[in-house]
Write an enzyme that holds these catalytic residues in place. Structure first.
Site, PDB file in Angstrom:
ATOM      1  N   ASN A  42      30.654   1.580   0.842  1.00 36.08           N
ATOM      2  CA  ASN A  42      30.181   1.305   2.191  1.00 36.08           C
ATOM      3  C   ASN A  42      30.471   2.301   3.368  1.00 36.08           C
ATOM      4  O   ASN A  42      31.549   3.067   3.105  1.00 36.08           O
ATOM      5  CB  ASN A  42      30.686   0.003   2.798  1.00 36.08           C
ATOM      6  CG  ASN A  42      32.212  -0.240   2.427  1.00 36.08           C
ATOM      7  OD1 ASN A  42      32.740   0.250   1.870  1.00 36.08           O
ATOM      8  ND2 ASN A  42      32.670  -1.198   3.400  1.00 36.08           N
ATOM      9  N   GLU A  44      30.029   2.509   7.369  1.00 37.51           N
ATOM     10  CA  GLU A  44      30.098   1.973   8.617  1.00 37.51           C
ATOM     11  C   GLU A  44      29.369   2.871   9.701  1.00 37.51           C
ATOM     12  O   GLU A  44      29.714   3.972   9.720  1.00 37.51           O
ATOM     13  CB  GLU A  44      31.307   1.236   9.090  1.00 37.51           C
ATOM     14  CG  GLU A  44      31.747   0.251   7.940  1.00 37.51           C
ATOM     15  CD  GLU A  44      33.147  -0.604   8.408  1.00 37.51           C
ATOM     16  OE1 GLU A  44      33.171  -1.532   7.815  1.00 37.51           O
ATOM     17  OE2 GLU A  44      34.055  -0.147   9.319  1.00 37.51           O
ATOM     18  N   CYS A  45      28.977   2.039  10.885  1.00 37.02           N
ATOM     19  CA  CYS A  45      28.504   2.740  11.970  1.00 37.02           C
ATOM     20  C   CYS A  45      28.956   1.950  13.338  1.00 37.02           C
ATOM     21  O   CYS A  45      28.912   0.749  13.217  1.00 37.02           O
ATOM     22  CB  CYS A  45      26.895   2.965  11.764  1.00 37.02           C
ATOM     23  SG  CYS A  45      26.251   3.825  13.091  1.00 37.02           S
ATOM     24  N   ALA A  46      29.043   2.794  14.236  1.00 38.78           N
ATOM     25  CA  ALA A  46      29.707   2.032  15.581  1.00 38.78           C
ATOM     26  C   ALA A  46      28.413   1.058  15.958  1.00 38.78           C
ATOM     27  O   ALA A  46      28.978  -0.016  16.603  1.00 38.78           O
ATOM     28  CB  ALA A  46      29.865   3.051  16.497  1.00 38.78           C
ATOM     29  N   SER A  47      27.609   1.228  15.685  1.00 38.37           N
ATOM     30  CA  SER A  47      26.252   0.224  15.951  1.00 38.37           C
ATOM     31  C   SER A  47      26.283  -0.784  15.135  1.00 38.37           C
ATOM     32  O   SER A  47      25.335  -1.731  15.425  1.00 38.37           O
ATOM     33  CB  SER A  47      24.735   1.025  16.208  1.00 38.37           C
ATOM     34  OG  SER A  47      24.651   1.329  14.907  1.00 38.37           O
ATOM     35  N   GLU A  55      26.668  -1.014  -2.694  1.00 40.77           N
ATOM     36  CA  GLU A  55      25.587  -1.489  -3.672  1.00 40.77           C
ATOM     37  C   GLU A  55      24.295  -0.636  -3.006  1.00 40.77           C
ATOM     38  O   GLU A  55      23.749  -0.119  -4.188  1.00 40.77           O
ATOM     39  CB  GLU A  55      25.319  -3.092  -3.818  1.00 40.77           C
ATOM     40  CG  GLU A  55      26.516  -3.715  -4.211  1.00 40.77           C
ATOM     41  CD  GLU A  55      27.481  -4.429  -2.937  1.00 40.77           C
ATOM     42  OE1 GLU A  55      27.452  -3.523  -1.900  1.00 40.77           O
ATOM     43  OE2 GLU A  55      27.770  -5.580  -3.082  1.00 40.77           O
ATOM     44  N   CYS A  86      26.511  -8.718  -0.284  1.00 37.51           N
ATOM     45  CA  CYS A  86      26.064  -9.719   0.660  1.00 37.51           C
ATOM     46  C   CYS A  86      24.270 -10.035   0.297  1.00 37.51           C
ATOM     47  O   CYS A  86      23.831  -9.864  -0.518  1.00 37.51           O
ATOM     48  CB  CYS A  86      25.985  -8.885   1.890  1.00 37.51           C
ATOM     49  SG  CYS A  86      24.789  -7.418   2.257  1.00 37.51           S
TER      50      CYS A  86
END
Length: 140
Positions: A42, A44-47, A55, A86
């Protein structure tokens, strides 16, 4: 390839996760019919909306290499816990077949196996677009 080996590869991918916000690294290892394995973590991004799950990262890597016949995907998250895909990931997985095996691993020795159809019953898939069936969104 044995499921244990896929889980091991998913754990290796998990170590590369970029998770400064959730601190919840996830890893995935995808096996295709050709025998190739694609891994993902995974990112992640601040937005938040720009975040991508492990996956889908693995699936997009496989597809971008022209490898679309997915047989199995191993998913690992928190140690000694089962981490399931998810809803968005389940929808993307079913795009490539309803019999894809999902190996949900706590450890290489402790895992559960499901088909994507078991985790996403009554899904909307490519077959629905090739029949008279329609989604509620098709009229928009």
């Amino acid at each position: 390839m044995e499921y244990k080996e896929l889980i091991k590869k998913a754990r290796e991918a998990q170590k590369k996760a970029y998770v400064p916000y959730s601190n919840f690294p996830v890893g995935a290892a995808l096996l295709t019919k050709s025998g190739r394995v694609y891994t993902g973590c995974n990112v992640e991004c601040a937005s938040y909306g720009g975040t991508n799950c492990a996956e889908r990262t693995a699936i997009f890597k496989a597809v971008s290499e022209g490898d679309r016949e997915i047989q199995a995907i191993a998913v690992v998250g928190a140690e000694n816990e089962y981490t399931f895909p998810c809803g968005i990931c389940r929808q993307v997985i079913v795009e490539y077949g309803k019999n894809i095996k999902l190996i949900i691993g706590k450890t290489e020795e402790d895992y559960q196996v499901f088909t994507i159809e078991e985790l996403l019953p009554k899904s909307f898939s490519p077959e629905d677009l090739q029949t008279s069936k329609r989604s509620c969104c098709n009229d928009i």
